[in-house]
Write a protein that holds these residues in place. Structure first.
Motif, PDB file in Angstrom:
ATOM      1  N   HIS A   1      -3.190  13.985  -5.762  1.00  0.00           N
ATOM      2  CA  HIS A   1      -4.367  13.429  -5.128  1.00  0.00           C
ATOM      3  C   HIS A   1      -3.560  12.512  -3.826  1.00  0.00           C
ATOM      4  CE1 HIS A   1      -5.312  13.923  -9.256  1.00  0.00           C
ATOM      5  NE2 HIS A   1      -6.504  14.336  -8.805  1.00  0.00           N
ATOM      6  N   PRO A   2      -2.970  13.239  -3.078  1.00  0.00           N
ATOM      7  CA  PRO A   2      -2.188  12.200  -1.711  1.00  0.00           C
ATOM      8  C   PRO A   2      -3.225  11.637  -0.744  1.00  0.00           C
ATOM      9  CG  PRO A   2      -2.082  14.556  -1.493  1.00  0.00           C
ATOM     10  CD  PRO A   2      -2.437  14.515  -2.894  1.00  0.00           C
ATOM     11  N   ALA A   3      -4.340  12.163  -0.603  1.00  0.00           N
ATOM     12  CA  ALA A   3      -5.476  11.531   0.469  1.00  0.00           C
ATOM     13  C   ALA A   3      -5.828  10.366  -0.151  1.00  0.00           C
ATOM     14  CB  ALA A   3      -6.350  12.630   0.917  1.00  0.00           C
ATOM     15  N   GLU A   4      -6.395  10.596  -1.591  1.00  0.00           N
ATOM     16  CA  GLU A   4      -7.160   9.507  -2.319  1.00  0.00           C
ATOM     17  C   GLU A   4      -5.970   8.378  -2.637  1.00  0.00           C
ATOM     18  OE1 GLU A   4      -9.127  13.254  -3.069  1.00  0.00           O
ATOM     19  OE2 GLU A   4      -7.067  12.757  -3.030  1.00  0.00           O
ATOM     20  N   THR A   5      -4.852   8.721  -2.890  1.00  0.00           N
ATOM     21  CA  THR A   5      -3.807   7.720  -3.350  1.00  0.00           C
ATOM     22  C   THR A   5      -3.292   6.915  -2.263  1.00  0.00           C
ATOM     23  OG1 THR A   5      -3.035   8.977  -5.121  1.00  0.00           O
ATOM     24  CG2 THR A   5      -1.681   7.375  -4.246  1.00  0.00           C
ATOM     25  N   LEU A   6      -3.251   7.322  -1.002  1.00  0.00           N
ATOM     26  CA  LEU A   6      -2.681   6.627   0.156  1.00  0.00           C
ATOM     27  C   LEU A   6      -3.996   5.859   0.732  1.00  0.00           C
ATOM     28  CD1 LEU A   6      -0.129   9.329   1.946  1.00  0.00           C
ATOM     29  CD2 LEU A   6       0.327   7.400   0.684  1.00  0.00           C
ATOM     30  N   ALA A   7      -5.118   6.342   0.593  1.00  0.00           N
ATOM     31  CA  ALA A   7      -6.412   5.606   1.070  1.00  0.00           C
ATOM     32  C   ALA A   7      -6.365   4.444   0.191  1.00  0.00           C
ATOM     33  CB  ALA A   7      -7.636   6.612   1.052  1.00  0.00           C
ATOM     34  N   PHE A   8      -6.169   4.382  -1.006  1.00  0.00           N
ATOM     35  CA  PHE A   8      -6.455   3.519  -1.913  1.00  0.00           C
ATOM     36  C   PHE A   8      -5.441   2.348  -1.557  1.00  0.00           C
ATOM     37  CE2 PHE A   8      -4.759   1.478  -5.745  1.00  0.00           C
ATOM     38  CZ  PHE A   8      -5.989   0.579  -6.318  1.00  0.00           C
ATOM     39  N   PHE A   9      -4.163   2.699  -1.388  1.00  0.00           N
ATOM     40  CA  PHE A   9      -3.250   1.722  -0.760  1.00  0.00           C
ATOM     41  C   PHE A   9      -3.361   1.440   0.615  1.00  0.00           C
ATOM     42  CE2 PHE A   9      -0.038   3.979  -3.805  1.00  0.00           C
ATOM     43  CZ  PHE A   9      -0.399   3.507  -5.024  1.00  0.00           C
ATOM     44  N   GLY A  10      -4.321   1.918   1.355  1.00  0.00           N
ATOM     45  CA  GLY A  10      -4.426   1.382   2.534  1.00  0.00           C
ATOM     46  C   GLY A  10      -3.624   1.584   3.634  1.00  0.00           C
ATOM     47  N   VAL A  11      -2.955   2.816   3.282  1.00  0.00           N
ATOM     48  CA  VAL A  11      -1.663   3.200   4.486  1.00  0.00           C
ATOM     49  C   VAL A  11      -2.436   3.510   6.000  1.00  0.00           C
ATOM     50  CG1 VAL A  11       0.145   4.690   4.977  1.00  0.00           C
ATOM     51  CG2 VAL A  11      -0.402   3.938   2.725  1.00  0.00           C
ATOM     52  N   GLN A  12      -2.271   2.893   6.819  1.00  0.00           N
ATOM     53  CA  GLN A  12      -2.610   3.155   8.435  1.00  0.00           C
ATOM     54  C   GLN A  12      -1.655   3.977   9.018  1.00  0.00           C
ATOM     55  OE1 GLN A  12      -6.128   2.510   8.891  1.00  0.00           O
ATOM     56  NE2 GLN A  12      -5.835   1.938   6.852  1.00  0.00           N
ATOM     57  N   PRO A  13      -2.056   4.612  10.200  1.00  0.00           N
ATOM     58  CA  PRO A  13      -1.078   5.514  10.878  1.00  0.00           C
ATOM     59  C   PRO A  13      -0.236   4.935  11.869  1.00  0.00           C
ATOM     60  CG  PRO A  13      -3.463   5.890  11.707  1.00  0.00           C
ATOM     61  CD  PRO A  13      -3.410   5.212  10.394  1.00  0.00           C
ATOM     62  N   THR A  14      -0.920   3.451  12.037  1.00  0.00           N
ATOM     63  CA  THR A  14       0.314   2.854  12.824  1.00  0.00           C
ATOM     64  C   THR A  14       1.154   1.672  11.931  1.00  0.00           C
ATOM     65  OG1 THR A  14      -1.654   1.251  12.679  1.00  0.00           O
ATOM     66  CG2 THR A  14      -1.666   2.684  14.663  1.00  0.00           C
ATOM     67  N   ASP A  15       1.228   1.985  10.653  1.00  0.00           N
ATOM     68  CA  ASP A  15       2.229   1.139   9.830  1.00  0.00           C
ATOM     69  C   ASP A  15       3.584   1.699   9.914  1.00  0.00           C
ATOM     70  OD1 ASP A  15      -0.119  -0.242   8.679  1.00  0.00           O
ATOM     71  OD2 ASP A  15      -0.434   0.646   7.026  1.00  0.00           O
ATOM     72  N   THR A  16       4.329   0.494   9.723  1.00  0.00           N
ATOM     73  CA  THR A  16       5.847   1.071   9.279  1.00  0.00           C
ATOM     74  C   THR A  16       5.910   0.954   7.781  1.00  0.00           C
ATOM     75  OG1 THR A  16       6.933  -0.262  11.104  1.00  0.00           O
ATOM     76  CG2 THR A  16       7.959  -0.057   8.990  1.00  0.00           C
ATOM     77  N   VAL A  17       5.997   2.207   7.294  1.00  0.00           N
ATOM     78  CA  VAL A  17       6.042   2.475   5.891  1.00  0.00           C
ATOM     79  C   VAL A  17       7.579   2.922   5.145  1.00  0.00           C
ATOM     80  CG1 VAL A  17       5.376   3.972   4.108  1.00  0.00           C
ATOM     81  CG2 VAL A  17       3.778   3.282   6.167  1.00  0.00           C
ATOM     82  N   VAL A  18       7.601   2.233   4.161  1.00  0.00           N
ATOM     83  CA  VAL A  18       9.146   2.403   3.397  1.00  0.00           C
ATOM     84  C   VAL A  18       8.856   3.399   2.221  1.00  0.00           C
ATOM     85  CG1 VAL A  18      10.921   1.767   2.379  1.00  0.00           C
ATOM     86  CG2 VAL A  18      10.136   0.351   4.232  1.00  0.00           C
ATOM     87  N   GLU A  19       9.165   4.551   2.050  1.00  0.00           N
ATOM     88  CA  GLU A  19       8.985   5.374   1.039  1.00  0.00           C
ATOM     89  C   GLU A  19      10.430   5.209   0.087  1.00  0.00           C
ATOM     90  OE1 GLU A  19       8.153   9.928  -0.824  1.00  0.00           O
ATOM     91  OE2 GLU A  19       8.289   9.549   1.545  1.00  0.00           O
ATOM     92  N   ILE A  20      10.381   4.735  -1.144  1.00  0.00           N
ATOM     93  CA  ILE A  20      11.500   4.583  -1.851  1.00  0.00           C
ATOM     94  C   ILE A  20      11.834   5.667  -2.632  1.00  0.00           C
ATOM     95  CG2 ILE A  20      12.233   3.185  -3.715  1.00  0.00           C
ATOM     96  CD1 ILE A  20      11.937   1.295  -1.466  1.00  0.00           C
ATOM     97  N   TRP A  21      12.923   6.152  -2.640  1.00  0.00           N
ATOM     98  CA  TRP A  21      13.192   7.128  -3.310  1.00  0.00           C
ATOM     99  C   TRP A  21      12.523   8.427  -3.451  1.00  0.00           C
ATOM    100  CZ3 TRP A  21      16.146   5.752  -8.692  1.00  0.00           C
ATOM    101  CH2 TRP A  21      17.204   4.964  -8.532  1.00  0.00           C
ATOM    102  N   PRO A  22      12.697   9.220  -1.872  1.00  0.00           N
ATOM    103  CA  PRO A  22      11.390  10.129  -1.948  1.00  0.00           C
ATOM    104  C   PRO A  22      12.117  11.561  -2.556  1.00  0.00           C
ATOM    105  CG  PRO A  22      12.943   9.773  -0.068  1.00  0.00           C
ATOM    106  CD  PRO A  22      13.472   8.780  -0.876  1.00  0.00           C
ATOM    107  N   GLY A  23      13.109  11.590  -2.814  1.00  0.00           N
ATOM    108  CA  GLY A  23      13.495  12.832  -3.908  1.00  0.00           C
ATOM    109  C   GLY A  23      13.696  13.989  -2.966  1.00  0.00           C
ATOM    110  N   GLY A  24      12.632  15.013  -3.262  1.00  0.00           N
ATOM    111  CA  GLY A  24      12.589  16.292  -2.590  1.00  0.00           C
ATOM    112  C   GLY A  24      11.914  16.112  -1.434  1.00  0.00           C
TER     113      GLY A  24
END
Length: 270
Positions: free
Chosen positions: A49-72
């Motif tokens: 559920h990527p859309a719902e999950t990222l919306a819940f976290f409030g990620v905005q398209p102008t943010d600086t986002v760190v993705e920890i251990w992105p794996g594949g």
């Protein structure tokens, strides 16, 4: 529409917290539907559920986002196009070995992935780290159990608290930490957190709060009540790993991917 749970587990007891449902924006939906995503990854949207999950976290398209251990790069495929125009994505890998798993994908489409930056994480594994106070959002998907079990260390010592403290440091005041991980029932033996791939909500809340974070709320968007979390070979029994091979494969396929907690924290402004 999925509903978010109002029940969350604190380090000591069950307490109520407000639901924080937020509908995904058009931009976020477009990123999830991006043609650059692979078919194998989009097939797992029904579990993640990527859309719902990222919306819940409030990620905005102008943010600086760190993705920890992105794996594949499962979430990277969504975050990179979402942040490409006005934001910044930083991939924090555990050394060169993990970082190389994404190399081919990142080089495949410079228009999407050309702005992606890289950092090492955590410093206890020799990572270079992310500059303090630079991130709006830090996201970690199904990684805390690895830190709890001492993954990539010779002595298998738990470094989960050090990892949370480092994530706290890289965030701006008021910044968000989003955590998704496989959920272990609260009554289970805590030692199973080191071997099963599952974590207790109370443990992750304790780690985050000891690092300085304030708990904001929980979502049940990634919950799976079919998962009993008591598999002999841990979470890897279930798809997509199928640790038992073809044995009872149909059974595990019917259960689906693991039951997951989805927790939101904030770094206080003062």
């Amino acid at each position: 529409m999925r509903l978010f749970s109002i029940a969350v587990v604190s380090s000591a007891m069950l307490i109520a917290a407000p639901a924080l449902a937020q509908a995904p924006s058009a931009a976020l939906k477009a990123a999830v539907a991006a043609p650059s995503r692979t078919a194998a990854n989009t097939a797992r949207d029904k579990y993640r559920h990527p859309a719902e999950t990222l919306a819940f976290f409030g990620v905005q398209p102008t943010d600086t986002v760190v993705e920890i251990w992105p794996g594949g790069g499962w979430y990277t495929e969504v975050l990179a196009p979402y942040l490409a125009a006005d934001g910044q994505l930083i991939l924090a890998n555990a050394g060169d070995k993990m970082g190389k798993t994404l190399t081919a994908e990142l080089e495949s489409d410079p228009a999407i992935y050309g702005k992606v930056q890289h950092a090492g994480f955590p410093s206890v594994l020799g990572g270079t780290g992310v500059a303090p106070g630079t991130a709006d959002v830090v996201l970690t998907f199904r990684n805390v159990h690895n830190w709890r079990g001492g993954y990539q260390t010779q002595d298998k010592q738990d470094y989960s608290l050090a990892a949370f403290k480092e994530m706290y440091a890289m965030l701006k005041p008021g910044g968000t930490l989003g955590v998704v991980d496989h959920r272990l029932p609260e009554k289970a033996d805590a030692e199973r957190e080191r071997t099963s791939g599952y974590m207790k909500v109370s443990t992750i809340r304790r780690l985050a709060e000891e690092a300085g974070f304030k708990f904001v709320g929980a979502s049940e968007v990634n919950a799976n009540p079919k998962d009993t979390a008591d598999w002999e070979k841990g979470v890897w029994t279930l798809p997509p790993t199928y640790a038992n091979g073809e044995t009872d494969r149909a059974k595990y396929q019917a259960i689906g991917e693991s039951d997951r907690m989805t927790l939101k924290f904030v770094k206080p402004k003062a």
